[in-house]
Scaffold this motif. Structure first.
Motif, short mmCIF file in Angstrom:
data_model
loop_
_atom_site.label_atom_id
_atom_site.label_comp_id
_atom_site.label_asym_id
_atom_site.label_seq_id
_atom_site.Cartn_x
_atom_site.Cartn_y
_atom_site.Cartn_z
N GLU A 56 -44.65 -20.49 16.80
CA GLU A 56 -44.97 -20.00 18.14
C GLU A 56 -44.63 -18.52 18.27
N GLY B 132 -46.40 -16.84 14.48
CA GLY B 132 -47.65 -17.35 13.88
C GLY B 132 -47.38 -18.25 12.70
N GLU B 133 -48.42 -19.00 12.30
CA GLU B 133 -48.30 -20.06 11.31
C GLU B 133 -47.85 -19.52 9.93
#
Lengths: 178, 456
Positions: free
Chosen positions: B295, B298-299
């Protein structure tokens, strides 16, 4: 800060002193001979094996040169020691092949009664000289404070605190026990 | 938190000296060829002290090591001993650890809290701001007209911090730290800003000496995961009961990234490095944290928090995500380094998890650690073989991963497919060569252009 609480120094009888000296000399020989499992068997199940790193602090600095929650080269329980031994025994432990030659010299053994019956506080000095391949020679000198427990007709090490003189380890690694 | 030191000529710098000739013949990175002279030659080493270590931004401390006014650490910039000191206003300053009178060290402790630094030789006393306050038998100096205001400790040229990491440079002409790190900050955030509380150093500093050239250590951490599967087989079997993960089989999920000579090799397995510590609490902590990091950052970056990876900040500081060791390889001549290592953790992590990491770095990446033990020997003999007059005329190979450059990832910096690669090592040596050749910062080719904001 001390792994072993400071007790009054009550001496032991000459026979106990002799047996404990023999125990420590034999332990040193097991390390020289890379008899890792035999060495491990000398450690109690609840062993705390601790070698803090030394910080250069001013005398007035109450934090002192070392502490349990600071730097260490060993801060081990039985599982940690077992893992280290398991690496030494791997055929792929390249930095141990050809083998390093070790001389563990133990002297100045003082034995005092421990807090509990059958426990002993043992002070000693060590010199570890290592020779590896052609010209790699390392010298490590220091002092140990052990808590030994009588088990059967021998002993086990319950606590070991190792204080070395160097603050910068003058070697690429530390591939033995002290 | 850090302010720039005064950039008065109090810190004198000679104009750069003559360059070692034909440095360009030492490497042909395009074809993965390099000379061994860079690991052995004394003149090259002296030029490194001038053009790399007395010029680059070097890591000097973590903010958490010096929280209170007067807190200091003694460290090195190249072979220059410096004191990094927290000021009363919360800023940080750095000084050469040498008395301007007769040159003795003014501080012999590694760290502590000081109200002043007093030289043992003639008692010159300096405030934590470096100013000369007084000395033993001060009337003798007054009679000679000594101007105390002109004889304070010599300040570093610039000092600044990023995400808790304090850096300094001895070159007043150096670009800002933000510019120096450039887009590499995007990746640094994956470790040093994964959690809102930031990071801290715990457990003190472990120091040792390795008889190797400093670049062997830096280039190892900048991109060499390949060695792990072979060198560290015994350590992995000891800690997790099996060999190192076969990362060469999954090049689609891993990268080399670099910027300005800084480099990071990583895959996206979240906990691959952390797993080698053999501690369940650490694994659980990272798995719980990962979606929160996703969150926040980012991934992709959330999968870097403890993944199989390593990083070097040019020139000589490195760290391992997951194993959480941060280290600086201080040069000590062309054939030796003094290694300083610390454990870093998220400040908000539970105490039990912090303790597990402090112990885990000791078990794995300290001189007694089951992984580091094998590194030192490799680097020592990669260096020492070059004493052979003919041996050192034989080139080395650095050609893995040609034609792996990716241009469509949208990631900052120079991105390469597959962490089994030597792209970062080549970028590291390109940066080394650029700095060694350049008479000033203005002459250093700007190969990488930042897309992130670089203004302070």
């Amino acid at each position: 800060m001390s792994a072993v609480a400071r007790l009054p120094e009550i001496p032991v009888d000459a026979e106990t002193q002799r047996r404990i000296e023999q125990f420590l000399y034999r332990e040193a020989r097991l390390l020289d001979d890379e008899r890792w499992d035999d060495w491990l068997a000398l450690m109690a199940e609840d062993i705390h094996y601790w070698m803090p790193t030394m910080e250069n602090r001013r005398r007035a600095d109450k934090l002192g040169a070392y502490a349990l929650d600071r730097g260490a080269l060993y801060n081990d329980n039985r599982l940690d020691l077992t893992r280290r031994v398991s690496r030494f025994k791997q055929p792929s432990a390249w930095a141990e092949d050809p083998p390093t030659r070790h001389a563990h010299v133990i002297s100045g053994v003082e034995v005092y009664q421990g807090e509990r019956t059958g426990e002993y506080v043992v002070h000693s000095s060590f010199v570890n000289y290592r020779s590896r391949v052609e010209r790699d020679n390392d010298l490590l000198v220091g002092r140990r404070e052990d808590l030994l427990r009588a088990v059967g007709d021998s002993f086990q090490i319950v606590r070991r605190k190792i204080l070395m003189t160097q603050s910068v380890l003058m070697a690429k690694n530390l591939n033995t026990f002290l | 938190m850090c302010n720039a030191n005064d950039t008065q000529p109090r810190l004198k710098r000679r104009p750069v000296g003559r360059s070692v000739e034909h440095l360009e013949q030492l490497m042909d990175l395009e074809h993965g060829r390099m000379s061994r002279d860079v690991f052995w030659d004394r003149d090259i080493y002296e030029q490194e002290l001038e053009r790399i270590f007395a010029r680059c931004w070097l890591f000097v401390a973590h903010e958490s090591q010096i929280p209170k006014a007067g807190d200091y650490v003694s460290t090195y910039m190249g072979e220059d001993n410096v004191l990094i000191v927290r000021q009363k206003d919360g800023s940080v300053r750095g000084f050469l650890n040498t008395c301007p009178h007769r040159g003795n060290k003014v501080c012999f402790a590694d760290l502590g809290n000081a109200r002043q630094f007093v030289c043992n030789y003639h008692g010159w006393a300096f405030g934590i701001d470096g100013a000369l306050k007084g000395m033993h038998a001060s009337s003798a100096y007054e009679e000679s007209g000594l101007d105390k205001s002109a004889h304070g400790l010599h300040p570093v040229a610039q000092i600044d911090s990023y995400r808790g990491l304090i850096f300094a440079t001895l070159d007043p002409q150096a670009p800002s730290l933000a510019e120096y790190l450039g887009d590499f900050r995007y990746y640094l955030d994956a470790i040093f800003d994964m959690d809102e509380g930031g990071t801290e150093f715990i457990g003190g500093c472990v120091k040792s000496v390795i008889q190797c050239n400093w670049k062997f250590a830096s280039e190892n951490f900048v991109g060499d995961i390949l060695h792990a599967g072979w060198t560290h087989d015994s350590g992995a079997k000891a800690m997790v009961g099996g060999p190192v993960a076969e990362v060469h089989k999954f090049p689609e999920q891993s990268y080399h990234v670099n910027f300005n000579g800084h480099g990071w090799e990583f895959n996206q397995d979240i906990v691959g490095n952390a797993a080698t510590l053999g501690d369940k609490e650490i694994m659980k902590y990272l798995y719980v944290l990962q979606p929160k990091v996703a969150e926040r950052l980012g991934e992709l970056r959330s999968k870097m928090i403890g993944a199989i990876s390593s990083c070097t900040l040019f020139p000589n500081s490195s760290f391992l995500p997951g194993q959480n060791t941060f280290r600086t390889w201080h040069p000590r001549g062309p054939g030796a380094i003094e290694l300083h290592t610390w454990t870093f953790v998220n400040r908000n992590a539970p105490q039990a998890v912090k303790d597990a990491w402090r112990k885990g770095t000791m078990m794995t990446f300290s001189p007694s650690g089951v992984f580091e033990m094998d590194d030192g020997e490799n680097w020592e003999y990669s260096t020492r073989t070059n004493s052979g007059f003919v041996t050192r005329q034989q080139d080395l190979y650095l050609g893995l991963g040609h034609e792996t450059r990716l241009t469509d990832t949208g990631l900052p910096g120079n991105v390469y497919r597959g962490q089994i690669n030597e792209a970062n090592q080549r970028a590291f040596y390109q940066r080394w060569f650029d700095l060694m050749e350049a008479p000033s910062w203005g002459c250093v080719p700007q190969r990488d252009v930042a897309t992130m904001e670089v203004k302070a």
